[in-house]
Design a protein around this motif. Structure first.
Motif, PDB file in Angstrom:
ATOM      1  N   GLY A 103      -2.686   3.820 -15.947  1.00 55.67           N
ATOM      2  CA  GLY A 103      -2.761   5.222 -16.339  1.00 55.67           C
ATOM      3  C   GLY A 103      -3.526   6.119 -15.386  1.00 55.67           C
ATOM      4  O   GLY A 103      -3.582   7.335 -15.596  1.00 55.67           O
ATOM      5  N   THR A 104      -4.130   5.571 -14.337  1.00 55.59           N
ATOM      6  CA  THR A 104      -4.902   6.376 -13.400  1.00 55.59           C
ATOM      7  C   THR A 104      -3.983   7.092 -12.421  1.00 55.59           C
ATOM      8  O   THR A 104      -3.029   6.507 -11.917  1.00 55.59           O
ATOM      9  N   HIS A 105      -4.270   8.372 -12.154  1.00 48.98           N
ATOM     10  CA  HIS A 105      -3.482   9.124 -11.176  1.00 48.98           C
ATOM     11  C   HIS A 105      -3.567   8.444  -9.816  1.00 48.98           C
ATOM     12  O   HIS A 105      -4.619   7.932  -9.431  1.00 48.98           O
ATOM     13  N   VAL A 106      -2.470   8.424  -9.083  1.00 50.34           N
ATOM     14  CA  VAL A 106      -2.402   7.636  -7.845  1.00 50.34           C
ATOM     15  C   VAL A 106      -2.867   8.452  -6.636  1.00 50.34           C
ATOM     16  O   VAL A 106      -3.929   8.199  -6.081  1.00 50.34           O
ATOM     17  N   LEU A 107      -2.084   9.421  -6.190  1.00 51.71           N
ATOM     18  CA  LEU A 107      -2.444  10.216  -5.008  1.00 51.71           C
ATOM     19  C   LEU A 107      -2.135  11.683  -5.241  1.00 51.71           C
ATOM     20  O   LEU A 107      -1.012  12.036  -5.614  1.00 51.71           O
ATOM     21  N   ASP A 108      -3.115  12.548  -4.992  1.00 52.90           N
ATOM     22  CA  ASP A 108      -2.857  13.988  -4.995  1.00 52.90           C
ATOM     23  C   ASP A 108      -2.065  14.367  -3.749  1.00 52.90           C
ATOM     24  O   ASP A 108      -2.073  13.659  -2.741  1.00 52.90           O
ATOM     25  N   THR A 109      -1.413  15.508  -3.806  1.00 49.63           N
ATOM     26  CA  THR A 109      -0.646  16.016  -2.683  1.00 49.63           C
ATOM     27  C   THR A 109      -1.553  16.238  -1.474  1.00 49.63           C
ATOM     28  O   THR A 109      -2.578  16.912  -1.572  1.00 49.63           O
ATOM     29  N   HIS A 110      -1.201  15.665  -0.330  1.00 49.43           N
ATOM     30  CA  HIS A 110      -1.998  15.813   0.885  1.00 49.43           C
ATOM     31  C   HIS A 110      -1.157  15.441   2.092  1.00 49.43           C
ATOM     32  O   HIS A 110       0.001  15.044   1.950  1.00 49.43           O
ATOM     33  N   TRP A 111      -1.713  15.560   3.274  1.00 47.57           N
ATOM     34  CA  TRP A 111      -1.047  15.106   4.489  1.00 47.57           C
ATOM     35  C   TRP A 111      -2.094  14.883   5.565  1.00 47.57           C
ATOM     36  O   TRP A 111      -3.258  15.254   5.426  1.00 47.57           O
ATOM     37  N   HIS A 112      -1.665  14.234   6.646  1.00 48.06           N
ATOM     38  CA  HIS A 112      -2.562  13.995   7.775  1.00 48.06           C
ATOM     39  C   HIS A 112      -1.731  13.895   9.042  1.00 48.06           C
ATOM     40  O   HIS A 112      -0.498  13.791   8.990  1.00 48.06           O
ATOM     41  N   GLU A 113      -2.397  13.917  10.169  1.00 47.05           N
ATOM     42  CA  GLU A 113      -1.706  13.895  11.457  1.00 47.05           C
ATOM     43  C   GLU A 113      -1.139  12.511  11.778  1.00 47.05           C
ATOM     44  O   GLU A 113      -0.204  12.382  12.573  1.00 47.05           O
ATOM     45  N   GLU A 114      -1.713  11.475  11.186  1.00 48.24           N
ATOM     46  CA  GLU A 114      -1.249  10.114  11.455  1.00 48.24           C
ATOM     47  C   GLU A 114       0.043   9.807  10.702  1.00 48.24           C
ATOM     48  O   GLU A 114       0.352  10.435   9.688  1.00 48.24           O
ATOM     49  N   ALA A 115       0.780   8.825  11.203  1.00 51.10           N
ATOM     50  CA  ALA A 115       1.891   8.255  10.446  1.00 51.10           C
ATOM     51  C   ALA A 115       1.323   7.193   9.503  1.00 51.10           C
ATOM     52  O   ALA A 115       0.185   6.753   9.658  1.00 51.10           O
ATOM     53  N   GLU A 116       2.118   6.782   8.522  1.00 50.76           N
ATOM     54  CA  GLU A 116       1.599   5.828   7.531  1.00 50.76           C
ATOM     55  C   GLU A 116       2.724   4.988   6.936  1.00 50.76           C
ATOM     56  O   GLU A 116       3.816   5.507   6.646  1.00 50.76           O
ATOM     57  N   PHE A 117       2.463   3.701   6.794  1.00 45.34           N
ATOM     58  CA  PHE A 117       3.288   2.836   5.949  1.00 45.34           C
ATOM     59  C   PHE A 117       2.530   2.635   4.645  1.00 45.34           C
ATOM     60  O   PHE A 117       1.378   2.184   4.643  1.00 45.34           O
ATOM     61  N   PHE A 118       3.158   2.978   3.541  1.00 41.01           N
ATOM     62  CA  PHE A 118       2.568   2.838   2.205  1.00 41.01           C
ATOM     63  C   PHE A 118       3.354   1.737   1.500  1.00 41.01           C
ATOM     64  O   PHE A 118       4.546   1.893   1.236  1.00 41.01           O
ATOM     65  N   MET A 119       2.713   0.605   1.210  1.00 36.76           N
ATOM     66  CA  MET A 119       3.412  -0.516   0.575  1.00 36.76           C
ATOM     67  C   MET A 119       2.854  -0.744  -0.821  1.00 36.76           C
ATOM     68  O   MET A 119       1.644  -0.946  -1.000  1.00 36.76           O
ATOM     69  N   LEU A 120       3.729  -0.686  -1.810  1.00 38.28           N
ATOM     70  CA  LEU A 120       3.311  -0.902  -3.187  1.00 38.28           C
ATOM     71  C   LEU A 120       3.284  -2.396  -3.488  1.00 38.28           C
ATOM     72  O   LEU A 120       4.284  -3.095  -3.318  1.00 38.28           O
ATOM     73  N   LEU A 121       2.141  -2.892  -3.921  1.00 38.64           N
ATOM     74  CA  LEU A 121       1.958  -4.315  -4.182  1.00 38.64           C
ATOM     75  C   LEU A 121       2.074  -4.649  -5.665  1.00 38.64           C
ATOM     76  O   LEU A 121       2.430  -5.772  -6.023  1.00 38.64           O
ATOM     77  N   GLU A 122       1.777  -3.675  -6.509  1.00 39.02           N
ATOM     78  CA  GLU A 122       1.840  -3.911  -7.961  1.00 39.02           C
ATOM     79  C   GLU A 122       2.063  -2.586  -8.663  1.00 39.02           C
ATOM     80  O   GLU A 122       1.532  -1.547  -8.258  1.00 39.02           O
ATOM     81  N   GLY A 123       2.890  -2.587  -9.721  1.00 33.24           N
ATOM     82  CA  GLY A 123       3.129  -1.386 -10.502  1.00 33.24           C
ATOM     83  C   GLY A 123       4.434  -0.701 -10.146  1.00 33.24           C
ATOM     84  O   GLY A 123       5.287  -1.241  -9.437  1.00 33.24           O
ATOM     85  N   GLU A 124       4.588   0.522 -10.633  1.00 31.62           N
ATOM     86  CA  GLU A 124       5.767   1.344 -10.380  1.00 31.62           C
ATOM     87  C   GLU A 124       5.326   2.803 -10.377  1.00 31.62           C
ATOM     88  O   GLU A 124       4.656   3.254 -11.301  1.00 31.62           O
ATOM     89  N   ILE A 125       5.682   3.522  -9.323  1.00 33.11           N
ATOM     90  CA  ILE A 125       5.227   4.905  -9.199  1.00 33.11           C
ATOM     91  C   ILE A 125       6.389   5.804  -8.778  1.00 33.11           C
ATOM     92  O   ILE A 125       7.436   5.335  -8.335  1.00 33.11           O
ATOM     93  N   LEU A 126       6.180   7.102  -8.929  1.00 34.74           N
ATOM     94  CA  LEU A 126       7.108   8.094  -8.406  1.00 34.74           C
ATOM     95  C   LEU A 126       6.471   8.652  -7.135  1.00 34.74           C
ATOM     96  O   LEU A 126       5.360   9.178  -7.176  1.00 34.74           O
ATOM     97  N   PHE A 127       7.180   8.517  -6.012  1.00 31.55           N
ATOM     98  CA  PHE A 127       6.621   8.950  -4.733  1.00 31.55           C
ATOM     99  C   PHE A 127       7.232  10.275  -4.316  1.00 31.55           C
ATOM    100  O   PHE A 127       8.437  10.502  -4.480  1.00 31.55           O
ATOM    101  N   GLN A 128       6.399  11.152  -3.764  1.00 33.71           N
ATOM    102  CA  GLN A 128       6.860  12.434  -3.252  1.00 33.71           C
ATOM    103  C   GLN A 128       6.672  12.474  -1.740  1.00 33.71           C
ATOM    104  O   GLN A 128       5.587  12.189  -1.226  1.00 33.71           O
ATOM    105  N   LEU A 129       7.731  12.838  -1.013  1.00 30.23           N
ATOM    106  CA  LEU A 129       7.662  13.098   0.421  1.00 30.23           C
ATOM    107  C   LEU A 129       8.253  14.484   0.664  1.00 30.23           C
ATOM    108  O   LEU A 129       9.455  14.684   0.458  1.00 30.23           O
ATOM    109  N   ASP A 130       7.409  15.431   1.034  1.00 29.84           N
ATOM    110  CA  ASP A 130       7.819  16.822   1.155  1.00 29.84           C
ATOM    111  C   ASP A 130       8.457  17.266  -0.165  1.00 29.84           C
ATOM    112  O   ASP A 130       7.815  17.241  -1.192  1.00 29.84           O
TER     113      ASP A 130
END
Length: 296
Positions: free
Chosen positions: A32-59
Motif C-alpha cells: 500500500g505504500t506509494h512507489v515513486l513521485d513524478t520526477h526525472w534526472h539527467e541519467e538513464a535508468e533501468f528500473f527492474m521490478l522484483l516483487e509486486g505489481e505497479i502502474l508505471f508512467q513514462l512521460d
C-alpha cells in the motif's frame, strides 16, 4: 519504507562518481505504500521490478509492470510509479547511469553505430522489457547479472557493468528491436516541458510558501485548468505533490542530523508542526521520531 527511497528521488543526487557514473539502488516498500513521485534526472535508468505489481508512467504513457519485468528510462524522461495491488509489497532495483559512461575514448565504429545513437535517442532500448520476448529475456538476464555484481562489489565489477551494458546495446542493433525516440509528439512535448517547469519551481522554492496561483502563472494557465493538468500528469494535486516533496526533504534531514523535529518542519516549508507530523505519518506510515529511530 526503505530509507534509500528519499535519496533516490532527489533530482540533484550524484549517481556513482565522475570516474564511474553508475549506481544501483534496492528499494523495498510495504503493502500500500506509494512507489515513486513524478520526477526525472539527467541519467538513464533501468528500473527492474522484483516483487509486486505497479502502474508505471513514462512521460504521458502508462503501462502495468509485473515482477520480472523492467523499464528503460531515457535521460530527461519524466517517470513515476503507482501501486496497483494495495495488498502486495513492492521491491525493485534501479540501475542509474550516465550514457557517457559507455563512450569510446576516440570516435570509432562502436561510438558511431551504438553509443551516439543511444545518446541521441535514435536507437534506444524498448521502454517496457518483458520475459515474454526471448531477446528481451536476455536483456533481463544481463540486468540480473549486473545487479548481483554491483551488490557484491566483485573485483572488476566496474568493467563487468560497462561491458554488460555494451553487450546489451549489441542486442538491440537488429531491425525491429530498438526504438527511435529522437522525435516526439509536439503536444506531448509541450505538456512534459510545462510539467518540468512547475516541478523545477517547486524544487527551488519548497522552503517558502507556494500558492497554486504562482504555479499556474508559470505555464500560464488559469488556476482551475492548471490543477486539472497537474492532476492528469502526476495523479496528485499540486498541494499533495508539494507536501510529498517536502516530506522527502524532511526525511533526509531526519537521517542526517539530530535537529529538533519542529526546526526541520519549518525548514522544509511547513508552518505548522502538527500538520507536518500528520502529513509525514500519512506518507511514511510512521511519525518523524519513529522514522529517525528506524533510520539509526
Amino acid at each position: 519504507m526503505d530509507r534509500t527511497t528519499q535519496s533516490l528521488l532527489k533530482e540533484n543526487r550524484v549517481h556513482g562518481d565522475s570516474m564511474f557514473p553508475l549506481a544501483a539502488y534496492w528499494i523495498e516498500l510495504p503493502s500500500g505504500t506509494h512507489v515513486l513521485d513524478t520526477h526525472w534526472h539527467e541519467e538513464a535508468e533501468f528500473f527492474m521490478l522484483l516483487e509486486g505489481e505497479i502502474l508505471f508512467q513514462l512521460d504521458t504513457e502508462y503501462f502495468p509492470l509485473r515482477a520480472g519485468e523492467a523499464v528503460f528510462i531515457e535521460s530527461g524522461d519524466i517517470h513515476a510509479a503507482y501501486v496497483l495491488n494495495e495488498d502486495t509489497p513492492c521491491k525493485f532495483c534501479a540501475l542509474v547511469f550516465l550514457p557517457d559512461l559507455l563512450a569510446s575514448a576516440q570516435y570509432d565504429t562502436i561510438q558511431q553505430n551504438a553509443i551516439l545513437p543511444l545518446q541521441e535517442k535514435r536507437q534506444s532500448f524498448p521502454r517496457h522489457i518483458t520475459p515474454d520476448v526471448p531477446w528481451q529475456q536476455e536483456l533481463l538476464h544481463h540486468l540480473e547479472q549486473m545487479m548481483e555484481a554491483y551488490a557484491n562489489k566483485m573485483p572488476g565489477f566496474e568493467t563487468f557493468m560497462k561491458g554488460t551494458l555494451l553487450i546489451m546495446l549489441s542486442k538491440i542493433t537488429a531491425e525491429g528491436r530498438f526504438e527511435n525516440r529522437s522525435q516526439s509528439d509536439d503536444a506531448d512535448t509541450t505538456k512534459i516541458n510545462r510539467l518540468k517547469k512547475v516541478i523545477l519551481y517547486i524544487q527551488d522554492n519548497y522552503q517558502e510558501p507556494i500558492r497554486t496561483r504562482d504555479l499556474s502563472e508559470l505555464i500560464p494557465m488559469s488556476e482551475g485548468q492548471f490543477c486539472r493538468f497537474f492532476k492528469m500528469m502526476t495523479r496528485k494535486t499540486p498541494v499533495d505533490y508539494i507536501n510529498s516533496y517536502r516530506i522527502r526533504q524532511a526525511a533526509d534531514l531526519l537521517q542526517q542530523s539530530e535537529r529538533k523535529i519542529s526546526d526541520i518542519a519549518f525548514e522544509v516549508g511547513f508552518d505548522n508542526v502538527s500538520y507536518f507530523i500528520k502529513v509525514f505519518r500519512k506518507a511514511m506510515k510512521c511519525s518523524p521520531s519513529e522514522f529517525r529511530k528506524g533510520a539509526g
